[in-house]
Motif scaffolding. Structure first.
Motif, PDB file in Angstrom:
ATOM      1  N   MET A   1      40.811  38.652  51.374  1.00 21.38           N
ATOM      2  CA  MET A   1      42.032  38.186  51.049  1.00 21.38           C
ATOM      3  C   MET A   1      43.173  39.144  52.488  1.00 21.38           C
ATOM      4  O   MET A   1      42.754  39.997  52.798  1.00 21.38           O
ATOM      5  CB  MET A   1      42.450  38.767  49.740  1.00 21.38           C
ATOM      6  N   VAL A   2      43.949  38.459  52.704  1.00 18.72           N
ATOM      7  CA  VAL A   2      44.988  38.831  53.391  1.00 18.72           C
ATOM      8  C   VAL A   2      46.302  38.650  52.668  1.00 18.72           C
ATOM      9  O   VAL A   2      46.767  37.476  52.227  1.00 18.72           O
ATOM     10  CB  VAL A   2      45.151  38.003  54.724  1.00 18.72           C
TER      11      VAL A   2
ATOM     12  N   ARG B   1      29.990  29.327  50.158  1.00 16.41           N
ATOM     13  CA  ARG B   1      30.911  29.225  51.122  1.00 16.41           C
ATOM     14  C   ARG B   1      31.873  30.420  51.091  1.00 16.41           C
ATOM     15  O   ARG B   1      32.276  30.842  50.230  1.00 16.41           O
ATOM     16  CB  ARG B   1      31.813  27.814  50.660  1.00 16.41           C
ATOM     17  N   LYS B   2      32.066  30.588  52.383  1.00 20.78           N
ATOM     18  CA  LYS B   2      33.288  31.701  52.648  1.00 20.78           C
ATOM     19  C   LYS B   2      34.663  31.146  52.457  1.00 20.78           C
ATOM     20  O   LYS B   2      34.929  30.136  52.443  1.00 20.78           O
ATOM     21  CB  LYS B   2      33.157  32.199  54.078  1.00 20.78           C
ATOM     22  N   VAL B   3      35.341  32.194  52.016  1.00 18.18           N
ATOM     23  CA  VAL B   3      36.729  31.870  51.411  1.00 18.18           C
ATOM     24  C   VAL B   3      37.730  32.816  51.954  1.00 18.18           C
ATOM     25  O   VAL B   3      37.453  34.039  51.646  1.00 18.18           O
ATOM     26  CB  VAL B   3      36.823  31.625  49.932  1.00 18.18           C
ATOM     27  N   LEU B   4      38.714  32.415  52.528  1.00 19.23           N
ATOM     28  CA  LEU B   4      39.859  33.490  52.655  1.00 19.23           C
ATOM     29  C   LEU B   4      41.065  32.867  51.901  1.00 19.23           C
ATOM     30  O   LEU B   4      41.646  31.736  52.105  1.00 19.23           O
ATOM     31  CB  LEU B   4      40.135  33.720  54.418  1.00 19.23           C
ATOM     32  N   ILE B   5      41.525  33.903  51.127  1.00 16.37           N
ATOM     33  CA  ILE B   5      42.911  33.699  50.495  1.00 16.37           C
ATOM     34  C   ILE B   5      43.998  34.287  51.261  1.00 16.37           C
ATOM     35  O   ILE B   5      44.022  35.467  51.586  1.00 16.37           O
ATOM     36  CB  ILE B   5      42.969  33.879  49.235  1.00 16.37           C
ATOM     37  N   ILE B   6      44.990  33.506  51.676  1.00 11.62           N
ATOM     38  CA  ILE B   6      46.080  34.279  52.354  1.00 11.62           C
ATOM     39  C   ILE B   6      47.514  34.493  51.306  1.00 11.62           C
ATOM     40  O   ILE B   6      47.571  33.284  51.040  1.00 11.62           O
ATOM     41  CB  ILE B   6      46.682  33.428  53.808  1.00 11.62           C
ATOM     42  N   ALA B   7      47.681  35.455  50.936  1.00 11.43           N
ATOM     43  CA  ALA B   7      48.852  35.438  50.004  1.00 11.43           C
ATOM     44  C   ALA B   7      50.321  35.685  50.493  1.00 11.43           C
ATOM     45  O   ALA B   7      50.314  36.774  51.339  1.00 11.43           O
ATOM     46  CB  ALA B   7      48.460  36.676  49.038  1.00 11.43           C
ATOM     47  N   VAL B   8      50.966  34.785  50.713  1.00 13.92           N
ATOM     48  CA  VAL B   8      52.287  34.699  51.367  1.00 13.92           C
ATOM     49  C   VAL B   8      53.146  35.678  50.742  1.00 13.92           C
ATOM     50  O   VAL B   8      53.762  36.474  51.604  1.00 13.92           O
ATOM     51  CB  VAL B   8      52.698  33.323  51.378  1.00 13.92           C
ATOM     52  N   THR B   9      53.500  35.901  49.718  1.00  9.63           N
ATOM     53  CA  THR B   9      54.461  36.799  48.797  1.00  9.63           C
ATOM     54  C   THR B   9      53.536  37.614  47.947  1.00  9.63           C
ATOM     55  O   THR B   9      52.420  37.097  47.454  1.00  9.63           O
ATOM     56  CB  THR B   9      55.411  35.966  48.252  1.00  9.63           C
ATOM     57  N   ASP B  10      54.129  38.727  47.172  1.00  8.88           N
ATOM     58  CA  ASP B  10      53.479  39.337  46.348  1.00  8.88           C
ATOM     59  C   ASP B  10      54.145  38.947  44.835  1.00  8.88           C
ATOM     60  O   ASP B  10      53.918  39.604  43.781  1.00  8.88           O
ATOM     61  CB  ASP B  10      54.027  40.918  46.538  1.00  8.88           C
ATOM     62  N   GLY B  11      54.841  37.897  44.964  1.00  9.58           N
ATOM     63  CA  GLY B  11      55.543  37.435  43.877  1.00  9.58           C
ATOM     64  C   GLY B  11      56.492  38.201  43.093  1.00  9.58           C
ATOM     65  O   GLY B  11      56.565  38.251  41.742  1.00  9.58           O
TER      66      GLY B  11
ATOM     67  N   THR C   1      51.672  44.884  40.367  1.00  9.12           N
ATOM     68  CA  THR C   1      50.809  44.095  39.349  1.00  9.12           C
ATOM     69  C   THR C   1      50.359  42.759  39.665  1.00  9.12           C
ATOM     70  O   THR C   1      49.112  42.414  39.419  1.00  9.12           O
ATOM     71  CB  THR C   1      51.756  43.991  38.022  1.00  9.12           C
ATOM     72  N   ARG C   2      50.835  42.016  40.333  1.00 10.96           N
ATOM     73  CA  ARG C   2      50.460  40.728  40.683  1.00 10.96           C
ATOM     74  C   ARG C   2      49.400  40.617  41.574  1.00 10.96           C
ATOM     75  O   ARG C   2      48.584  39.746  41.298  1.00 10.96           O
ATOM     76  CB  ARG C   2      51.887  39.787  41.276  1.00 10.96           C
ATOM     77  N   PRO C   3      49.331  41.405  42.713  1.00 12.78           N
ATOM     78  CA  PRO C   3      48.011  41.419  43.485  1.00 12.78           C
ATOM     79  C   PRO C   3      46.914  41.634  42.640  1.00 12.78           C
ATOM     80  O   PRO C   3      45.917  41.282  42.928  1.00 12.78           O
ATOM     81  CB  PRO C   3      48.486  42.384  44.639  1.00 12.78           C
ATOM     82  N   GLN C   4      47.086  42.762  41.636  1.00 12.79           N
ATOM     83  CA  GLN C   4      46.022  43.220  40.953  1.00 12.79           C
ATOM     84  C   GLN C   4      45.450  41.947  39.929  1.00 12.79           C
ATOM     85  O   GLN C   4      44.312  41.793  39.873  1.00 12.79           O
ATOM     86  CB  GLN C   4      46.209  44.458  40.215  1.00 12.79           C
ATOM     87  N   GLU C   5      46.441  41.404  39.515  1.00 14.19           N
ATOM     88  CA  GLU C   5      46.134  40.110  38.646  1.00 14.19           C
ATOM     89  C   GLU C   5      45.272  39.102  39.407  1.00 14.19           C
ATOM     90  O   GLU C   5      44.523  38.561  38.980  1.00 14.19           O
ATOM     91  CB  GLU C   5      47.391  39.513  37.990  1.00 14.19           C
ATOM     92  N   THR C   6      45.491  39.044  40.647  1.00 15.09           N
ATOM     93  CA  THR C   6      44.845  38.147  41.453  1.00 15.09           C
ATOM     94  C   THR C   6      43.192  38.471  41.687  1.00 15.09           C
ATOM     95  O   THR C   6      42.433  38.096  41.331  1.00 15.09           O
ATOM     96  CB  THR C   6      45.450  37.867  42.778  1.00 15.09           C
ATOM     97  N   ARG C   7      43.137  39.757  41.791  1.00 17.12           N
ATOM     98  CA  ARG C   7      42.080  40.374  42.043  1.00 17.12           C
ATOM     99  C   ARG C   7      41.151  40.234  40.885  1.00 17.12           C
ATOM    100  O   ARG C   7      39.976  39.954  40.718  1.00 17.12           O
ATOM    101  CB  ARG C   7      42.133  41.906  42.508  1.00 17.12           C
TER     102      ARG C   7
ATOM    103  N   VAL D   1      40.034  27.984  53.462  1.00 13.53           N
ATOM    104  CA  VAL D   1      41.295  29.058  53.650  1.00 13.53           C
ATOM    105  C   VAL D   1      42.415  28.615  52.657  1.00 13.53           C
ATOM    106  O   VAL D   1      42.976  27.323  52.793  1.00 13.53           O
ATOM    107  CB  VAL D   1      41.871  29.143  55.226  1.00 13.53           C
ATOM    108  N   ILE D   2      42.743  29.333  51.625  1.00  6.31           N
ATOM    109  CA  ILE D   2      43.686  28.865  50.421  1.00  6.31           C
ATOM    110  C   ILE D   2      44.945  29.819  50.834  1.00  6.31           C
ATOM    111  O   ILE D   2      45.004  30.999  50.828  1.00  6.31           O
ATOM    112  CB  ILE D   2      43.302  29.137  49.457  1.00  6.31           C
ATOM    113  N   VAL D   3      46.037  28.942  51.062  1.00  6.45           N
ATOM    114  CA  VAL D   3      47.294  29.833  51.462  1.00  6.45           C
ATOM    115  C   VAL D   3      48.122  29.500  50.306  1.00  6.45           C
ATOM    116  O   VAL D   3      48.514  28.461  49.691  1.00  6.45           O
ATOM    117  CB  VAL D   3      48.136  29.047  52.551  1.00  6.45           C
ATOM    118  N   ALA D   4      48.411  30.800  49.515  1.00  7.89           N
ATOM    119  CA  ALA D   4      49.171  30.648  48.158  1.00  7.89           C
ATOM    120  C   ALA D   4      50.344  31.297  48.328  1.00  7.89           C
ATOM    121  O   ALA D   4      50.539  32.400  48.668  1.00  7.89           O
ATOM    122  CB  ALA D   4      48.423  31.427  47.180  1.00  7.89           C
TER     123      ALA D   4
END
Length: 258
Positions: A121-122, A74-84, A102-108, A49-52
């Motif tokens: 992703m959450v 491995r399974k991965v969950l990314i928790i995006a705290v803010t949208d930047g 834009t920024r969430p799309q950049e992550t995708r 679980v990656i908390v960004a």
């Protein structure tokens, strides 16, 4: 990974160009750190679980690890705290609404460039720059999303950026309460610290070695964050992630604190 000028009692200030990568490499410190195998760091059956704090921190800090975990299945969950949305204050080219889209799309796009499989992703949509204000909300959200068997990654509690530090505190607190392994990731640390800096817990530091192909995937993924690596024409500001910052974050290894 929005840079902010901060002033602390112990001078962990994010300003100027910071400690150059040449200084880090000439010291020999980082190359001498013990290695950790991703297959052991996130064992079979575990979920990473990656908390960004901001969109891009998950790639800048652990992009190579993410690529390796994907290859391991491995399974991965990314928790995006803010949208930047606070990365470009007073910008006509990058107003908050455009950044939010834009920024969430950049992550995708970045995750696709890493060839990620088994990733979820959450997005919490907490206020960028909220720091201590969103810490209690993040703590409650983590309790809802973490599960037994998770290995939780968060930015270091003393990374120098208020949002990064709030994420680090929330992650370590909740992981500790749930008896889950916690790994801290330095990101802005490389800017204000030096190889001789006793404030960094070097005894906890480990290297995740990236082969040439994995490093290339990480660099390709970082290039997806155009809002962060291109200059702002409306304000004349240089990129949020200029070359001297990226140089410190695209080494052939990533450093984590375990």
């Amino acid at each position: 990974m929005e840079p902010v000028v901060t002033h602390w009692a112990d001078n962990r200030a994010i300003k100027g160009n910071g400690t150059s990568e040449a200084v880090w490499q000439n010291s020999g410190l980082l190359s001498s750190l013990p290695e950790v195998d991703p297959a052991i760091l996130v064992p079979p059956g575990a979920r990473a679980v990656i908390v960004a704090p901001h969109p891009d921190d998950e790639i800048l800090g652990t992009g190579g690890l993410l690529a390796q975990l994907s290859d391991l299945g491995r399974k991965v969950l990314i928790i995006a705290v803010t949208d930047g949305t606070a990365s470009h204050p007073d910008s006509a080219e990058w107003p908050a609404a455009r950044l939010a889209a834009t920024r969430p799309q950049e992550t995708r796009d970045a995750l696709q460039r890493l060839h990620m499989k088994h990733v979820a992703m959450v997005r919490l949509h907490l206020p960028d720059g909220g720091g201590e204000t969103f810490e209690s909300q993040l703590t409650e959200a983590l309790k809802a999303h973490l599960e037994p068997g998770d290995i939780v990654f968060g930015t270091w509690r003393f990374d120098g950026h208020p949002d990064h530090e709030s994420v680090g505190r929330a992650v370590t607190t909740v992981a500790g309460a749930l008896d889950l392994p916690c790994v801290e990731v330095p990101v802005w640390t490389w800017h204000w610290a030096t190889p001789e800096d006793s404030r960094v817990p070097w005894s906890r530091a480990r290297r995740i070695v990236l082969d040439t192909a994995t490093l290339a995937r990480k660099i390709h993924a970082i290039q997806a964050f155009r809002s962060q690596i291109e200059a702002d024409r409306s304000t004349g500001r240089t990129p949020i992630l200029p070359d001297h910052v990226l140089e410190r974050l695209t080494r052939p290894y990533e450093v984590v604190l375990i």
